[in-house]
Design an enzyme around this catalytic site. Structure first.
Site, mmCIF file in Angstrom:
data_model
loop_
_atom_site.group_PDB
_atom_site.id
_atom_site.type_symbol
_atom_site.label_atom_id
_atom_site.label_comp_id
_atom_site.label_asym_id
_atom_site.label_seq_id
_atom_site.Cartn_x
_atom_site.Cartn_y
_atom_site.Cartn_z
ATOM 1 N N HIS A 56 0.853 -1.207 0.000
ATOM 2 C CA HIS A 56 0.000 0.000 0.000
ATOM 3 C C HIS A 56 0.876 1.240 0.000
ATOM 4 C CE1 HIS A 56 0.776 -0.467 4.299
ATOM 5 N NE2 HIS A 56 0.286 0.734 4.528
ATOM 6 N N HIS A 58 1.550 3.931 1.875
ATOM 7 C CA HIS A 58 2.129 4.725 2.962
ATOM 8 C C HIS A 58 3.652 4.779 2.877
ATOM 9 C CE1 HIS A 58 -1.753 4.217 5.540
ATOM 10 N NE2 HIS A 58 -1.818 5.250 4.735
ATOM 11 N N ASP A 60 6.081 4.680 4.950
ATOM 12 C CA ASP A 60 6.933 3.715 5.660
ATOM 13 C C ASP A 60 6.923 2.337 4.979
ATOM 14 O OD1 ASP A 60 4.229 3.511 6.587
ATOM 15 O OD2 ASP A 60 4.893 2.399 8.352
ATOM 16 N N HIS A 61 6.217 2.228 3.849
ATOM 17 C CA HIS A 61 6.211 0.987 3.065
ATOM 18 C C HIS A 61 6.845 1.144 1.681
ATOM 19 C CE1 HIS A 61 3.499 -1.299 5.833
ATOM 20 N NE2 HIS A 61 3.367 -0.064 6.277
ATOM 21 N N HIS A 118 -7.390 -0.441 5.555
ATOM 22 C CA HIS A 118 -6.331 0.471 6.020
ATOM 23 C C HIS A 118 -6.112 1.566 4.968
ATOM 24 C CE1 HIS A 118 -2.646 1.643 8.079
ATOM 25 N NE2 HIS A 118 -1.973 1.504 6.961
ATOM 26 N N ASP A 137 -0.272 -3.645 6.399
ATOM 27 C CA ASP A 137 -0.919 -3.115 7.612
ATOM 28 C C ASP A 137 -2.390 -3.526 7.684
ATOM 29 O OD1 ASP A 137 1.474 -1.910 8.206
ATOM 30 O OD2 ASP A 137 0.822 0.130 7.743
ATOM 31 N N HIS A 175 4.454 -4.503 11.198
ATOM 32 C CA HIS A 175 4.803 -3.763 12.423
ATOM 33 C C HIS A 175 4.862 -4.688 13.634
ATOM 34 C CE1 HIS A 175 4.510 0.428 10.972
ATOM 35 N NE2 HIS A 175 3.571 -0.029 10.162
#
Ligand SMILES: [Zn+2]
Length: 265
Positions: A56, A58, A60-61, A118, A137, A175
């Site tokens: 996805h 975001h 941090d990905h 998400h 996530d 996470h």
């Protein structure tokens, strides 16, 4: 055939797990939010990056993708697999439910599962031969992702799809949220014996600095309240804590559970 594949756990930021799947020569990386620890791991293990997989949009990905391509894709093509509908500009191979990713260097096939909630375009990857799930996530150990874009009904449907995978499926989520998730789970289901045992086990791992991820689908079905929102114990807890006034609507029950977790200290 695939028995030689190994998965490396790469830590990033505060609590992210990035995953490298490799056969000793070639590697693919899942959700490289940061290029630095990935480049370090590739060098350390003498691996050549064959592909990048994204779940996805975001940061941090996906944040490490441009730097990985700049450093590694100068002389050859590195495909970037990712969701067709999550607004990721670096994706070169757009994927949706039912697609299969073929990674010939690793002799690895991954099927794509749409898991909105998400984010709206979020996808997960399932390796049917190995029983590995890379779910970003969406499903966490003991919990689930926050609903930033999708509805509770969408997330419930997404989690239902993942719960149908074989019980021994290894769940590589993104996470380390497990202990706080399990503390909430214990508030919801104080009498769940497997949950109590799990909290002890996972606490012990964290005390020793060991990741609690991957987890397994079977364990999640026994202990994760977000896979148990239809259980009588969870519904009676929602009623008892005045999170719902009746138990008739599955999506509303799930929504109340997610909302409860959002405010759980
Ligand atoms: Zn996210």
């Amino acid at each position: 055939m695939n028995s030689s594949l190994t998965i490396l756990t790469v830590l990033a930021f505060q609590d992210n797990y990035l995953w490298i799947i490799h056969n000793g020569t070639h590697a693919v990386v899942v959700d490289p939010g940061d290029s630095v620890p990935i480049l370090h791991a590739l060098t350390q293990h003498k691996l050549e990056l064959s592909a990048i997989l994204l779940t996805h949009h975001h940061a941090d990905h996906i944040g490490g993708v441009p730097a990985l391509l700049a450093k590694l894709a100068t002389s050859r093509q590195i495909p970037v697999f990712g969701p067709a509908n999550d607004g990721i500009s670096v994706v070169t191979e757009a994927l949706r439910q039912g697609d299969t990713v073929h990674l010939p260097e690793l002799d690895l096939q991954l099927s794509v599962i749409d898991v909105p909630g998400h984010t709206l375009g979020h996808i997960a990857y399932f390796a049917a031969t190995q029983h590995w799930l890379f779910c970003g996530d969406t499903l966490f150990a003991g919990g689930c992702g926050r609903l930033f874009e999708g509805t509770p009904a969408q997330m419930l449907t997404s989690l239902d799809k993942l719960a149908q995978l074989p019980d021994d499926t290894m769940v590589y989520c993104a996470h380390e949220y497990t202990l706080s998730n399990l503390r909430f789970a214990t508030e919801v289901e104080p009498d769940n014996v497997q949950l109590k045992q799990r909290l002890v086990t996972e606490k012990h791992k964290r005390d020793q600095g060991i990741p609690t991820v991957p987890t397994q689908i079977g364990l999640e079905k026994q202990t994760n309240p977000f896979l148990r929102s239809r259980q009588a114990s969870v519904i009676s807890s929602l009623l008892k804590h005045h999170k719902i006034t009746n138990s008739h609507d599955e999506a509303a029950n799930f929504a109340a559970l997610r909302e409860w977790k959002n405010h759980f200290a």
